[in-house]
Design a protein around this motif. Structure first.
Motif, PDB file in Angstrom:
ATOM      1  N   LEU A  50      39.955  39.692  87.258  1.00  0.00           N
ATOM      2  CA  LEU A  50      41.361  40.091  87.179  1.00  0.00           C
ATOM      3  C   LEU A  50      41.877  39.909  85.744  1.00  0.00           C
ATOM      4  O   LEU A  50      42.516  40.799  85.171  1.00  0.00           O
ATOM      5  CB  LEU A  50      42.180  39.228  88.155  1.00  0.00           C
ATOM      6  CG  LEU A  50      43.696  39.289  88.012  1.00  0.00           C
ATOM      7  CD1 LEU A  50      44.214  40.599  88.588  1.00  0.00           C
ATOM      8  CD2 LEU A  50      44.368  38.101  88.712  1.00  0.00           C
ATOM      9  N   ALA A  51      41.561  38.767  85.161  1.00  0.00           N
ATOM     10  CA  ALA A  51      42.041  38.468  83.807  1.00  0.00           C
ATOM     11  C   ALA A  51      41.466  39.464  82.796  1.00  0.00           C
ATOM     12  O   ALA A  51      42.188  39.976  81.932  1.00  0.00           O
ATOM     13  CB  ALA A  51      41.655  37.034  83.431  1.00  0.00           C
ATOM     14  N   VAL A  52      40.179  39.772  82.917  1.00  0.00           N
ATOM     15  CA  VAL A  52      39.549  40.702  81.973  1.00  0.00           C
ATOM     16  C   VAL A  52      40.209  42.083  82.076  1.00  0.00           C
ATOM     17  O   VAL A  52      40.571  42.694  81.058  1.00  0.00           O
ATOM     18  CB  VAL A  52      38.024  40.815  82.233  1.00  0.00           C
ATOM     19  CG1 VAL A  52      37.413  41.928  81.393  1.00  0.00           C
ATOM     20  CG2 VAL A  52      37.336  39.489  81.936  1.00  0.00           C
ATOM     21  N   ARG A  53      40.397  42.554  83.296  1.00  0.00           N
ATOM     22  CA  ARG A  53      40.981  43.896  83.465  1.00  0.00           C
ATOM     23  C   ARG A  53      42.411  43.940  82.947  1.00  0.00           C
ATOM     24  O   ARG A  53      42.812  44.896  82.275  1.00  0.00           O
ATOM     25  CB  ARG A  53      40.952  44.300  84.945  1.00  0.00           C
ATOM     26  CG  ARG A  53      39.548  44.607  85.411  1.00  0.00           C
ATOM     27  CD  ARG A  53      39.531  45.345  86.750  1.00  0.00           C
ATOM     28  NE  ARG A  53      38.220  45.143  87.346  1.00  0.00           N
ATOM     29  CZ  ARG A  53      37.976  44.329  88.368  1.00  0.00           C
ATOM     30  NH1 ARG A  53      38.954  43.683  88.971  1.00  0.00           N
ATOM     31  NH2 ARG A  53      36.744  44.175  88.822  1.00  0.00           N
ATOM     32  N   ALA A  54      43.182  42.891  83.238  1.00  0.00           N
ATOM     33  CA  ALA A  54      44.582  42.876  82.791  1.00  0.00           C
ATOM     34  C   ALA A  54      44.660  42.870  81.266  1.00  0.00           C
ATOM     35  O   ALA A  54      45.462  43.601  80.669  1.00  0.00           O
ATOM     36  CB  ALA A  54      45.296  41.654  83.367  1.00  0.00           C
TER      37      ALA A  54
ATOM     38  N   ASP B 271      32.764  44.364  79.534  1.00  0.00           N
ATOM     39  CA  ASP B 271      31.600  44.625  80.373  1.00  0.00           C
ATOM     40  C   ASP B 271      31.882  45.834  81.270  1.00  0.00           C
ATOM     41  O   ASP B 271      32.765  45.782  82.127  1.00  0.00           O
ATOM     42  CB  ASP B 271      31.314  43.380  81.224  1.00  0.00           C
ATOM     43  CG  ASP B 271      30.035  43.519  82.035  1.00  0.00           C
ATOM     44  OD1 ASP B 271      29.588  44.667  82.263  1.00  0.00           O
ATOM     45  OD2 ASP B 271      29.487  42.486  82.446  1.00  0.00           O
ATOM     46  N   PRO B 272      31.168  46.945  81.084  1.00  0.00           N
ATOM     47  CA  PRO B 272      31.457  48.151  81.873  1.00  0.00           C
ATOM     48  C   PRO B 272      31.223  47.949  83.373  1.00  0.00           C
ATOM     49  O   PRO B 272      31.732  48.732  84.175  1.00  0.00           O
ATOM     50  CB  PRO B 272      30.508  49.208  81.300  1.00  0.00           C
ATOM     51  CG  PRO B 272      29.462  48.453  80.556  1.00  0.00           C
ATOM     52  CD  PRO B 272      30.066  47.152  80.133  1.00  0.00           C
TER      53      PRO B 272
ATOM     54  N   SER C 117      28.595  35.270  71.532  1.00  0.00           N
ATOM     55  CA  SER C 117      28.673  33.832  71.796  1.00  0.00           C
ATOM     56  C   SER C 117      29.747  33.518  72.821  1.00  0.00           C
ATOM     57  O   SER C 117      29.730  32.458  73.430  1.00  0.00           O
ATOM     58  CB  SER C 117      28.823  33.010  70.515  1.00  0.00           C
ATOM     59  OG  SER C 117      29.694  33.643  69.656  1.00  0.00           O
ATOM     60  N   LEU C 118      30.660  34.455  73.058  1.00  0.00           N
ATOM     61  CA  LEU C 118      31.689  34.233  74.081  1.00  0.00           C
ATOM     62  C   LEU C 118      31.281  34.831  75.431  1.00  0.00           C
ATOM     63  O   LEU C 118      32.094  34.882  76.340  1.00  0.00           O
ATOM     64  CB  LEU C 118      33.021  34.806  73.597  1.00  0.00           C
ATOM     65  CG  LEU C 118      33.601  34.064  72.381  1.00  0.00           C
ATOM     66  CD1 LEU C 118      34.809  34.783  71.816  1.00  0.00           C
ATOM     67  CD2 LEU C 118      33.959  32.639  72.735  1.00  0.00           C
ATOM     68  N   GLY C 119      30.058  35.322  75.539  1.00  0.00           N
ATOM     69  CA  GLY C 119      29.559  35.664  76.874  1.00  0.00           C
ATOM     70  C   GLY C 119      29.198  37.117  77.130  1.00  0.00           C
ATOM     71  O   GLY C 119      28.748  37.441  78.226  1.00  0.00           O
ATOM     72  N   ALA C 120      29.368  38.019  76.152  1.00  0.00           N
ATOM     73  CA  ALA C 120      28.973  39.422  76.386  1.00  0.00           C
ATOM     74  C   ALA C 120      27.453  39.488  76.292  1.00  0.00           C
ATOM     75  O   ALA C 120      26.895  39.594  75.216  1.00  0.00           O
ATOM     76  CB  ALA C 120      29.598  40.329  75.330  1.00  0.00           C
ATOM     77  N   LYS C 121      26.764  39.411  77.414  1.00  0.00           N
ATOM     78  CA  LYS C 121      25.325  39.133  77.353  1.00  0.00           C
ATOM     79  C   LYS C 121      24.491  40.334  76.924  1.00  0.00           C
ATOM     80  O   LYS C 121      23.268  40.234  76.881  1.00  0.00           O
ATOM     81  CB  LYS C 121      24.844  38.567  78.677  1.00  0.00           C
ATOM     82  CG  LYS C 121      24.940  39.537  79.820  1.00  0.00           C
ATOM     83  CD  LYS C 121      24.420  38.904  81.100  1.00  0.00           C
ATOM     84  CE  LYS C 121      24.616  39.912  82.197  1.00  0.00           C
ATOM     85  NZ  LYS C 121      23.651  39.862  83.239  1.00  0.00           N
TER      86      LYS C 121
ATOM     87  N   HIS D 171      33.991  37.980  78.828  1.00  0.00           N
ATOM     88  CA  HIS D 171      34.102  36.862  79.757  1.00  0.00           C
ATOM     89  C   HIS D 171      32.763  36.175  79.932  1.00  0.00           C
ATOM     90  O   HIS D 171      31.711  36.796  79.755  1.00  0.00           O
ATOM     91  CB  HIS D 171      34.652  37.323  81.108  1.00  0.00           C
ATOM     92  CG  HIS D 171      33.731  38.234  81.848  1.00  0.00           C
ATOM     93  ND1 HIS D 171      33.534  39.544  81.491  1.00  0.00           N
ATOM     94  CD2 HIS D 171      32.938  38.006  82.927  1.00  0.00           C
ATOM     95  CE1 HIS D 171      32.666  40.100  82.327  1.00  0.00           C
ATOM     96  NE2 HIS D 171      32.283  39.181  83.204  1.00  0.00           N
ATOM     97  N   ASP D 172      32.818  34.906  80.259  1.00  0.00           N
ATOM     98  CA  ASP D 172      31.619  34.110  80.463  1.00  0.00           C
ATOM     99  C   ASP D 172      31.820  33.298  81.735  1.00  0.00           C
ATOM    100  O   ASP D 172      32.634  32.383  81.772  1.00  0.00           O
ATOM    101  CB  ASP D 172      31.410  33.192  79.251  1.00  0.00           C
ATOM    102  CG  ASP D 172      30.108  32.418  79.344  1.00  0.00           C
ATOM    103  OD1 ASP D 172      29.499  32.411  80.435  1.00  0.00           O
ATOM    104  OD2 ASP D 172      29.699  31.818  78.332  1.00  0.00           O
TER     105      ASP D 172
END
Ligand code: ADP
Ligand code: ASP
Ligand code: MG
Length: 406
Positions: free
Chosen positions: A391-395, A182-183, A205-209, A257-258
């Motif tokens: 934090l988790a997404v960026r890492a 997600d930008p 389906s994992l949340g990238a809307k 992420h969702d």
């Protein structure tokens, strides 16, 4: 002369000026001689506001009345866009889902499309009109208004493109394509020029809307090319299409992420055959789709079961489970609304090992505890405390080297 379906999301039609901007874009497309069907969402955050309004009345709004309420959002936009096109000197006509014959089953708030008549759309196109259709809504065989699940205007767009048929379905939104994450969360996320249906489906389906997952499923099934583009910038965007050799072969292509998840646990359930069927049967009877399921090792004949589900369904599922807990003699039901699901996605995972282990190591290094894990052929997902989501997404995005400076 091509038939094109263009879908404009809520942020693209958030106010009168933005609706005029969309009208001008639509007008430019027809100037190329194309016939145009335009699907629009409710203005800005209208649907969220309507949901919040319903919750001010009751914590468990009736699904039929919810659809009656939510469908009003899109009806506002279609009329205004038709007026905007008239003011520019174009022939345009707006239609609700029912008027274009978009027939669904009766599963209120998440109805599935059964068929699209489309006769009125074809007739209006034939008469040289620009057709404007309310996204997200349909009608059941019993003539009840239904909605297609959040983000469902994407599905209206794709389904109309299949039914007419159209040459392409263009999804116009507030980002200029599908990115490696997600930008709005990862500033150095990279735009993907092309992505396969399978990867996009998994991401959605994992949340990238950016696309509703059922719209991708539909597009894949019928082979409709979906083109994600910006409403506000001229940019080639991202083409969602069949997997081909021109695509990236990275093991991981995106991090998703969702934050719209909840975790529900039923505690000290007697560990005997048939109990899981009763527990999940009760949830399914409410038309709620559960996602990850974990059952602990049984001790002294009892076990705990946990699962995740969309947060909006949590209240109804807990109510149903409290009933089951009493019937089967479980200790009780607990829930946690502050969880997020973080996933890595990539078709390259089919032929690589150790990807999940790497993901766990990255999260551990950041001190993020993993509460639940699930995997598919091309994705690994972890449920974590919601406060660590970004934090988790960026890492992970950095660890898998998905950013611009590769
Ligand atoms: P619309 O109102 O146009 O339907 P949405 O809000 O449903 O728009 O979807 C667009 C949003 O999707 C973007 O603003 C972005 O925050 C989010 N998004 C999540 N993951 C991604 C991704 N991988 N690529 C692009 N956008 C993404
Ligand atoms: N307005 C609906 C929603 O917000 C449908 C959509 O925007 O696609 O979910
Ligand atoms: Mg959307």
């Amino acid at each position: 002369m091509a038939v094109i379906v263009q879908k404009y999301g809520g942020s693209s039609v958030a106010d009168a000026q933005k609706i005029m901007n969309v009208a001008r874009r639509v007008a430019e497309t027809t100037a190329g001689g194309h016939r145009l069907v335009v699907v629009v969402s409710a203005m800005g955050k209208t649907t969220d506001s309507l949901v919040a309004l319903a919750h001010q009345i009751t914590p468990t709004p009736d699904p039929r009345e919810t659809d009656m309420l939510l469908a009003t959002g899109e009806q506002v936009t279609i009329a205004l866009l038709a007026m905007a096109l008239h003011s520019l000197g174009f022939k345009a006509r707006s239609f609700t889902g029912a008027q274009v014959g978009l027939v669904t089953d009766a599963a209120h708030t998440k109805a599935r499309i059964r068929r699209i008549g489309g006769e009125r759309v074809r007739a209006a196109l034939e008469a040289g009109e620009i057709v404007i259709v309310a996204g997200f809504q349909g009608v059941s065989p019993d003539n009840e208004i239904t909605t297609l699940g959040r983000g469902g205007s994407d599905l209206t767009g794709v389904a109309l493109a299949v039914a007419l048929p159209a040459d392409v379905c263009e999804i116009y939104t507030d980002v200029d394509g599908v990115y490696t994450a997600d930008p709005n969360v990862v500033p150095d996320a990279r735009k993907l020029p092309r992505i396969s249906y399978d990867e996009m489906l998994e991401m959605a389906s994992l949340g990238a809307k950016v696309l509703q997952s059922r719209s991708v499923e539909f597009a894949k099934k019928y082979g409709v090319p979906v083109h994600v583009r910006s409403t506000f910038k001229a940019d080639p965007g991202t083409l969602v299409t069949r997997e081909d050799s021109g695509m990236e072969e990275a093991v991981v292509t995106s991090v998703t992420h969702d934050r719209n998840q909840a975790k529900v646990s039923i505690l000290r359930v007697p560990d005997r055959p048939g109990v899981a069927a009763q527990v999940f049967g009760a949830v399914a009877d409410q038309n709620i789709v559960v996602d990850m399921i974990v059952q602990n090792i049984s001790r002294d004949g009892f076990t705990d079961m946990s699962f995740t589900l969309p947060r909006g369904d949590r209240a109804r599922s807990v109510a149903a489970l409290e009933d089951v807990a009493r019937r089967v003699g479980a200790e009780g039901v607990q829930f946690n609304d502050r969880v997020a699901k973080i996933s890595i996605v990539g078709v390259g995972m089919r032929s690589h090992s150790g990807v999940a282990a790497r993901m766990f190591a990255v999260l551990s290094k950041e001190g993020v505890n993993i509460q639940m894990i699930s995997t598919s052929e091309i994705a690994v997902s972890c449920v974590v405390d919601d406060k660590y989501a970004e934090l988790a997404v960026r890492a992970l995005h950095e660890a898998f080297e998905l950013g611009r400076e590769r």
